[in-house]
Design a protein around this motif. Structure first.
Motif, PDB file in Angstrom:
ATOM      1  N   VAL A 166       2.099   1.699  -3.521  1.00 24.85           N
ATOM      2  CA  VAL A 166       1.044   2.182  -4.439  1.00 24.85           C
ATOM      3  C   VAL A 166       0.789   3.674  -4.223  1.00 24.85           C
ATOM      4  O   VAL A 166       0.749   4.462  -5.179  1.00 24.85           O
ATOM      5  CB  VAL A 166      -0.267   1.371  -4.243  1.00 24.85           C
ATOM      6  N   VAL A 167       0.670   4.063  -2.962  1.00 29.19           N
ATOM      7  CA  VAL A 167       0.372   5.473  -2.662  1.00 29.19           C
ATOM      8  C   VAL A 167       1.540   6.369  -3.073  1.00 29.19           C
ATOM      9  O   VAL A 167       1.346   7.415  -3.715  1.00 29.19           O
ATOM     10  CB  VAL A 167       0.038   5.660  -1.157  1.00 29.19           C
ATOM     11  N   ARG A 194       1.716   6.712  -6.862  1.00 30.46           N
ATOM     12  CA  ARG A 194       0.634   7.507  -7.432  1.00 30.46           C
ATOM     13  C   ARG A 194       0.749   8.989  -7.071  1.00 30.46           C
ATOM     14  O   ARG A 194       0.518   9.868  -7.902  1.00 30.46           O
ATOM     15  CB  ARG A 194      -0.722   6.994  -6.933  1.00 30.46           C
ATOM     16  N   GLN A 195       1.081   9.233  -5.808  1.00 30.65           N
ATOM     17  CA  GLN A 195       1.034  10.615  -5.331  1.00 30.65           C
ATOM     18  C   GLN A 195       2.364  11.348  -5.508  1.00 30.65           C
ATOM     19  O   GLN A 195       2.378  12.555  -5.658  1.00 30.65           O
ATOM     20  CB  GLN A 195       0.619  10.658  -3.853  1.00 30.65           C
ATOM     21  N   PHE A 196       3.454  10.623  -5.453  1.00 28.17           N
ATOM     22  CA  PHE A 196       4.761  11.283  -5.552  1.00 28.17           C
ATOM     23  C   PHE A 196       5.627  10.573  -6.589  1.00 28.17           C
ATOM     24  O   PHE A 196       6.709  10.041  -6.256  1.00 28.17           O
ATOM     25  CB  PHE A 196       5.447  11.289  -4.173  1.00 28.17           C
ATOM     26  N   THR A 249      -1.579  19.336 -11.268  1.00 30.20           N
ATOM     27  CA  THR A 249      -1.952  19.741 -12.631  1.00 30.20           C
ATOM     28  C   THR A 249      -1.917  21.262 -12.777  1.00 30.20           C
ATOM     29  O   THR A 249      -1.502  21.786 -13.817  1.00 30.20           O
ATOM     30  CB  THR A 249      -3.362  19.207 -12.983  1.00 30.20           C
ATOM     31  N   ARG A 301       1.604  22.166 -13.289  1.00 30.22           N
ATOM     32  CA  ARG A 301       2.112  21.820 -14.613  1.00 30.22           C
ATOM     33  C   ARG A 301       1.547  22.750 -15.687  1.00 30.22           C
ATOM     34  O   ARG A 301       2.259  23.198 -16.584  1.00 30.22           O
ATOM     35  CB  ARG A 301       1.744  20.377 -14.940  1.00 30.22           C
ATOM     36  N   ALA A 313      -5.462   0.941  -1.093  1.00 29.14           N
ATOM     37  CA  ALA A 313      -4.141   1.135  -0.482  1.00 29.14           C
ATOM     38  C   ALA A 313      -4.234   2.097   0.705  1.00 29.14           C
ATOM     39  O   ALA A 313      -3.682   1.831   1.784  1.00 29.14           O
ATOM     40  CB  ALA A 313      -3.162   1.669  -1.531  1.00 29.14           C
ATOM     41  N   ILE A 339      -5.962   3.022  -5.452  1.00 30.99           N
ATOM     42  CA  ILE A 339      -5.525   4.009  -4.463  1.00 30.99           C
ATOM     43  C   ILE A 339      -6.402   3.992  -3.206  1.00 30.99           C
ATOM     44  O   ILE A 339      -5.903   4.139  -2.088  1.00 30.99           O
ATOM     45  CB  ILE A 339      -5.486   5.427  -5.114  1.00 30.99           C
ATOM     46  N   SER A 356       0.842  -1.213   0.000  1.00 32.27           N
ATOM     47  CA  SER A 356       0.000   0.000   0.000  1.00 32.27           C
ATOM     48  C   SER A 356       0.869   1.252   0.000  1.00 32.27           C
ATOM     49  O   SER A 356       0.568   2.225  -0.705  1.00 32.27           O
ATOM     50  CB  SER A 356      -0.921   0.012   1.220  1.00 32.27           C
ATOM     51  N   VAL A 357       1.936   1.221   0.799  1.00 28.63           N
ATOM     52  CA  VAL A 357       2.852   2.374   0.831  1.00 28.63           C
ATOM     53  C   VAL A 357       3.410   2.607  -0.571  1.00 28.63           C
ATOM     54  O   VAL A 357       3.465   3.744  -1.070  1.00 28.63           O
ATOM     55  CB  VAL A 357       4.006   2.126   1.842  1.00 28.63           C
ATOM     56  N   GLY A 391      -2.911  14.143 -15.599  1.00 26.49           N
ATOM     57  CA  GLY A 391      -2.354  14.837 -14.455  1.00 26.49           C
ATOM     58  C   GLY A 391      -2.194  13.947 -13.241  1.00 26.49           C
ATOM     59  O   GLY A 391      -1.780  14.392 -12.202  1.00 26.49           O
ATOM     60  N   GLY A 392      -2.548  12.691 -13.347  1.00 24.11           N
ATOM     61  CA  GLY A 392      -2.370  11.806 -12.214  1.00 24.11           C
ATOM     62  C   GLY A 392      -3.678  11.269 -11.661  1.00 24.11           C
ATOM     63  O   GLY A 392      -3.686  10.457 -10.760  1.00 24.11           O
ATOM     64  N   CYS A 393      -4.807  11.711 -12.203  1.00 22.67           N
ATOM     65  CA  CYS A 393      -6.080  11.227 -11.659  1.00 22.67           C
ATOM     66  C   CYS A 393      -6.502   9.958 -12.367  1.00 22.67           C
ATOM     67  O   CYS A 393      -7.575   9.456 -12.148  1.00 22.67           O
ATOM     68  CB  CYS A 393      -7.173  12.271 -11.763  1.00 22.67           C
ATOM     69  N   ASP A 394      -5.648   9.420 -13.213  1.00 22.14           N
ATOM     70  CA  ASP A 394      -5.915   8.166 -13.896  1.00 22.14           C
ATOM     71  C   ASP A 394      -7.205   8.230 -14.696  1.00 22.14           C
ATOM     72  O   ASP A 394      -8.090   7.408 -14.548  1.00 22.14           O
ATOM     73  CB  ASP A 394      -5.955   7.023 -12.871  1.00 22.14           C
ATOM     74  N   ILE A 399      -9.068  17.814 -13.168  1.00 18.72           N
ATOM     75  CA  ILE A 399      -7.819  17.685 -13.933  1.00 18.72           C
ATOM     76  C   ILE A 399      -8.034  17.865 -15.443  1.00 18.72           C
ATOM     77  O   ILE A 399      -7.392  18.718 -16.055  1.00 18.72           O
ATOM     78  CB  ILE A 399      -7.107  16.367 -13.574  1.00 18.72           C
TER      79      ILE A 399
END
Lengths: 80, 618
Positions: A22-23, A26-28, B579, B582, B463, B460, A19-20, A71-74, B339
């Motif tokens: 994955v987080v 995703r976040q960093f 975002t 960026r 997790a 996520i 979990s660490v 932007g990372g929100c998948d 986003i």
């Protein structure tokens, strides 16, 4: 401590570590990438044993390609 | 070029000509399509293998009204077509996609593309709609007068691009530049009129049904009433229709928790699965029906062609608040997720307008907030009818969405005053024809939405739920401890420390804990509360209770209202902030967005909580 309890703690430890990971990924992503490079580089130096180089290659991040603009929100919203 | 190298095609054309729908059909992709301009702001690439076995690389480019670029997305199209984009070879064939029902506008751009002198093909998209409207296009004459091959396509129909692929195969045998060029000094509009006169018979300029509908739906008063009614009915439906399915999911989650608890021996693993994973994820997944109903309406409205009309109706209001008409689409996208909304601001020409839109986009109610709203409304707002017809919970949800929109308008108005901007940017908007939404497209959209949600739950959110369970369970209570075990845990201590800041806005330590993982994904706040309360429960039967009655008993109405207001404003999403960084390429602007949104959230929650306490809701 009983074997059953030990096994339970082992499963929990694996779940928490995953979990660490994955987080963090995703976040960093930038920090995780730098960390992987920092760990992999010493392992990949010339003269290191083959197994160490193998581990280094496994740890090293894949080559970055052109970003798709996410932007990372998948893609949690409309793809534009 | 070697025989094995794929031929590079670029789909170009005016916005809303159906390029992305055609791209999806050619390549089997599932890129976003909608019945309004500006959906594509980046180039996308896919592969096509024709029946003859020839390979093509297909590029979907942002729509452009002209090759004299006026915005970032138009510049991408222009540079790529000319082969000026670094690292991007020029396309071998340009497929100019035009809306067959709107040739007066689209042919003008096709003529500009032809002037590039590259091998080109004209795809008359939406040919079926044109035929239904009695628009007769003589393909042979149009091809002769244009000097390029012309084919009909229907991008939303199976095999609707077959003629295009066959023509491409024929062209690939020996690529030829266009056979004609515009006469020196001739005007593009003049040439468009000449082509229309030669090859097209148009019985009516617009379909009568469009005119009849627009008379009402674009009326300055009735149009706004209709828009408010549509939005209002959507939120009513979200509550009225989702309830039975939510009940089934909640019951299934409860049953699963009980079953797992009964099978596993008592211990930390059972606690992780029952109180952590099942309670946490079950608390989030129960809101899937509401999310899907909301998106079914949004997708249907997108497809129907109503949304640009809504932009037209709201333009005056947006302009007076300091936003450009072009802000509508980015803000609309932000209802799904901020986003893509922030990324869509690339189509806004004025940098200050663009920044204003970026800064207010997080105020639009994204889908991740819906579980939080639904949980609190379900717990604190009685489910009863208002005036005999309206669902009271639906009314509150509608109010929260409206609050987000009004706040965005107020913030942009303040920014406009701050920068002393008196200028207004006129909105140029193409109103597409109305279309009956395709059930298949709506279902695909819903499937994607459900899949994205479930992936987040399994990724996520899972997790973070496991991590939170760990932080709430360890270290264990000391042997002589007098408080409940959770109070001694890492998370319990962090939550208690945070109450120093959040007590004035009514947040207890359980809410404070939920705020932290909620920064990664807002829905996790609900999963976190479910885990916190499951672990705090005195016994198993209390732990198995659903979250809604637990918070209804444990929180005051003032606290619930304060948390609702917090979620309207707080930038509870790290990805959104990343975002902003960026897109603006500025830490300063990102920091400004973070600080102003948190300050707004804290201030508004403080006022709400204190007022509610004064009125006796504390």
């Amino acid at each position: 401590m009983s074997t059953s309890l030990l096994l339970q703690y082992f499963v929990i430890a694996v779940a928490v570590l995953l979990s660490v990971w994955v987080v963090a990924k995703r976040q960093f992503p930038g920090i995780v990438r730098k960390l992987r490079v920092a760990i992999a580089l010493p392992l990949l130096r010339e003269g290191r044993p083959a197994w160490m180089q193998l581990v280094g290659r496994w740890i090293s991040p894949v080559k970055q390609t052109a970003a798709d603009g996410c932007g990372g929100c998948d893609s949690c919203g409309p793809k534009i | 070029m070697s025989a094995a190298a794929p031929l590079r095609l670029a789909l170009v054309g005016n916005p809303n000509s159906g390029k992305t729908a055609l791209f999806n059909q050619l390549t089997g992709s599932r890129q976003k399509v909608a019945n309004y301009a500006g959906v594509t702001v980046e180039r996308k690439e896919g592969r096509l293998v024709s029946r003859s076995g020839r390979h093509y690389a297909v590029l979907d480019l942002p729509g452009a009204y002209s090759l004299h670029a006026a915005s970032l997305d138009e510049a991408i199209t222009r540079d790529l077509c000319r082969g000026y984009l670094p690292g991007e070879p020029a396309p071998d064939v340009l497929v100019c996609v035009v809306d067959a029902t709107n040739l007066r506008l689209h042919l003008r751009f096709a003529l500009e593309v032809r002037e590039l002198g590259k091998p080109m093909l004209l795809a008359l998209n939406m040919a079926d709609v044109a035929r239904r409207r009695g628009i007769h296009i003589d393909l042979a004459v149009l091809a002769r007068e244009l000097g390029v091959p012309v084919v009909e396509t229907v991008a939303v129909q199976q095999n609707g691009s077959a003629a295009l692929v066959e023509q491409l195969d024929r062209m690939a045998e020996g690529l030829q530049p266009p056979q004609r060029q515009i006469a020196q000094g001739a005007d593009l509009h003049q040439e468009t009129r000449r082509l229309l006169a030669a090859a097209v018979q148009m019985p009516t300029r617009t379909a009568s049904i469009d005119g009849a509908l627009d008379r009402w739906l674009l009326h300055p008063v009735f149009g706004l009433v209709a828009l408010a009614l549509v939005m209002f009915l959507i939120f009513q439906a979200v509550y009225a229709w989702a309830a039975p399915l939510m009940g089934v999911i909640a019951a299934a989650t409860g049953w699963l928790g009980d079953s797992v608890g009964a099978v596993l021996p008592e211990g930390p693993l059972s606690s992780l699965l029952v109180n952590g994973v099942i309670a946490g994820l079950g608390g989030v997944i129960v809101f899937l029906p509401q999310i899907l109903i909301l998106f079914a309406f949004i997708l249907a409205l997108e497809e129907s062609g109503y949304l640009p009309r809504a932009a037209f109706l709201l333009d005056r209001m947006m302009a007076s608040a300091g936003l450009s008409g072009r802000s509508f689409i980015p803000l609309l996208s932000s209802f799904a997720c901020a986003i893509p909304g922030i990324m869509a601001t690339r189509s806004i020409l004025d940098p200050r307008d663009r920044l204003a839109t970026i800064l207010v986009a997080p105020l639009m109610t994204c889908s991740a907030r819906l579980p939080v709203y639904a949980l609190l409304i379900g717990a604190f707002i009685p489910q009863r009818q208002v005036w005999g017809v309206f669902n009271q919970q639906g009314l509150v949800l509608f109010g929260l969405y409206v609050a987000g929109i009004l706040s965005a308008l107020m913030v942009s108005w303040v920014m406009k005053k701050w920068r002393r901007d008196k200028g207004e940017h006129p909105l140029m908007l193409e109103l597409p024809s109305y279309r009956v939404p395709q059930v298949r497209d709506v279902l695909i959209g819903l499937w994607e939405r459900a899949w994205i949600f479930l992936r987040r739950v399994g990724g996520i959110i899972l997790a973070l739920t496991i991590l939170l369970w760990f932080l709430l369970s360890y270290p264990a209570a000391p042997g002589d401890g007098t408080l409940s075990a959770i109070e001694y845990s890492f998370a319990g201590r962090i939550g208690h420390a945070m109450t120093g800041i959040f007590a004035p806005i009514g947040f207890n330590w359980q809410i404070c804990i939920a705020l932290i993982p909620g920064m990664a994904a807002r829905e996790v706040a609900v999963a976190s509360l479910a885990t916190v309360y499951a672990l705090s429960a005195a016994d198993d039967s209390a732990a198995a209770q659903a979250l809604t009655p637990l918070i209804a008993d444990g929180w005051s109405l003032a606290t619930a209202l304060s948390l609702l207001v917090w979620f309207i404003y707080a930038p509870m999403c790290i990805s959104t902030l990343a975002t902003i960084k960026r897109e603006t390429n500025s830490w300063r602007k990102m920091s400004f967005a973070t600080i102003y949104l948190f300050a707004l959230a804290y201030g508004a929650s403080f006022v709400t909580y204190q007022l509610a306490v004064l009125l006796g809701a504390g």
